[in-house]
Every structure is written in structure tokens, then in C-alpha cells.
Design an enzyme around this catalytic site. Sequence first.
Site, PDB file in Angstrom:
ATOM      1  N   SER A 144       4.417  -4.851   1.876  1.00 41.87           N
ATOM      2  CA  SER A 144       4.588  -5.275   3.267  1.00 41.87           C
ATOM      3  C   SER A 144       3.494  -4.681   4.130  1.00 41.87           C
ATOM      4  O   SER A 144       2.978  -3.591   3.842  1.00 41.87           O
ATOM      5  CB  SER A 144       5.949  -4.811   3.802  1.00 41.87           C
ATOM      6  OG  SER A 144       6.039  -4.996   5.207  1.00 41.87           O
ATOM      7  N   TYR A 159      11.853   1.928   4.753  1.00 42.43           N
ATOM      8  CA  TYR A 159      11.266   0.688   4.260  1.00 42.43           C
ATOM      9  C   TYR A 159       9.764   0.838   4.064  1.00 42.43           C
ATOM     10  O   TYR A 159       9.216   0.462   3.014  1.00 42.43           O
ATOM     11  CB  TYR A 159      11.563  -0.443   5.243  1.00 42.43           C
ATOM     12  CG  TYR A 159      10.986  -1.777   4.858  1.00 42.43           C
ATOM     13  CD1 TYR A 159      11.521  -2.514   3.807  1.00 42.43           C
ATOM     14  CD2 TYR A 159       9.909  -2.322   5.560  1.00 42.43           C
ATOM     15  CE1 TYR A 159      10.999  -3.758   3.456  1.00 42.43           C
ATOM     16  CE2 TYR A 159       9.385  -3.562   5.222  1.00 42.43           C
ATOM     17  CZ  TYR A 159       9.933  -4.274   4.165  1.00 42.43           C
ATOM     18  OH  TYR A 159       9.410  -5.494   3.825  1.00 42.43           O
TER      19      TYR A 159
END
Length: 253
Positions: A144, A159
Amino acid sequence: MSPSEMTAVVTGAGSRRGIGRATAHTLAAAGWNVAVLDLDEAGAKETADEAAGTHGVRATGLACDVTDATSVEAALATLDGALPPVGALVNNAGITSPVPFLEVDDAEWERVFAVNVRGAYTITRRLAPGMAERGFGRIVFLSSVSAERGGGVFGGVAYSAAKAGQLGFARALARELGPHGVTVNSVAPGLIDTDITGGALEGEKKTALLAGIPVGRNGRVEDVADLITYLCRPETGYVTGATYDVNGGSHIH
């Protein structure tokens, strides 16, 4: 070997508007047989049926919890012999978490790492030896932009840390598996219109987010799926250990 003689495994590909399902379709369109693994067995089977029906390849959908070694083993045991040997693995299964670090607890931290890092490890550890033995493999990790810019999109520290862990995992694995004909790369999507982000892409918030994207739009799942499929091609054998950004220019470094 051509894609038609091999199978591409895509984890977390049951969601109707997700990157995984789009990737299963683009891989099938390129001739790959496809194995779709997801917690949602019905979703996995739906994706597989769509891919087989639309692109004329063999496909199967299986229930699988990538965090559970027994579940992974059972799914892959079913796959063995049902489809051609696995030539590509797309580690797409993942979860996000917006919890701020000062509020995160151990359970939330472990949950995020379990899916994003340990899940990728569990299935990669099972499939990589066969790829190395056959002298061909393509492994792609879905990281990401949060891993590169330090969160600030949807994901918090847990995350971002987990997705950054995937980048290190992929780079080191690329060094080890390169001599065996196996490439390992990462894709780092930015703002992509999926079920996970859909609710955040409304009104003023959407306008503000898009203002920071040079190409002037949010990403589509096909934007990511096309790149993943390119990285899985037999012809793409001299690209490994790389991270590809798919963010419309929102993070240029």
C-alpha cells in the site's frame, strides 16, 4: 511454460468490487487458470465461475483463511491435481485498520499483522518450493502507499507497519528465489475505489482527496489488476524485488 499450462492463485478475491476479483479476471484473460481463495467461499466460487465463463479457462474457488495453516493446507490440497501446477501467487488478502497508535491494543495489532503478514507468509511458504523446483514462478504482494508515505490515507500505524513488512518480505524473497526462476514484486496501490474505501469517497472528502492526485481521479481496480498481470507474465522475468506505485501521482518519491 505458457499461462495456459499453469495456475495463478489469488487470495482474498471474493469481494465483488475488490482488487482480487479484478485480478482474477485479468489473469484469466491473459490465459491463466485461476484459483480463488477467500474466507467467503461463495464469493470465491462466484469469482472463479465468472473468470471461467468469461475467459474460457479452468478456475476454482475455495474457502481459505490465510492466517490458519491448516485451512491453507486443506485448500491447496484440494487444488493439487484439480488444476495445473501453480505458476503465480498474488498475495492480495488483507485488512486495513484506521485505529490511531495511541488507541491501538494488542488484539488489533495482532489481527492486522496476522492477515497481512503471517497470511502472506503461510501461503507463500507452501507454494514457493514448488515454483523453485519447477524453475518458474511469479509472486506479487499487495502492499500500500500507506507503507511508503507512513499512513495518512485510511490505514493507521498497524496497517502501515504490516504493509511495509510485506515490502521487506518481498525484497528479501526476491534475492533468495531469483536463482530458481521465481520473481517477487510488490504493488503499492493508492486511493482505489473498492468496497473498503467506497464510503470515504463521498462529497467534500472525495474532492479533497482527489485534489492531491495529479491525474485527477481515484484509481480503479483494473488499474492495479493490469499491473499485477503484467508482473506475472512469463516475459517479465528480469523484474524482481521491485515496488510499483499505482496512485495517480499522489505520492511521488
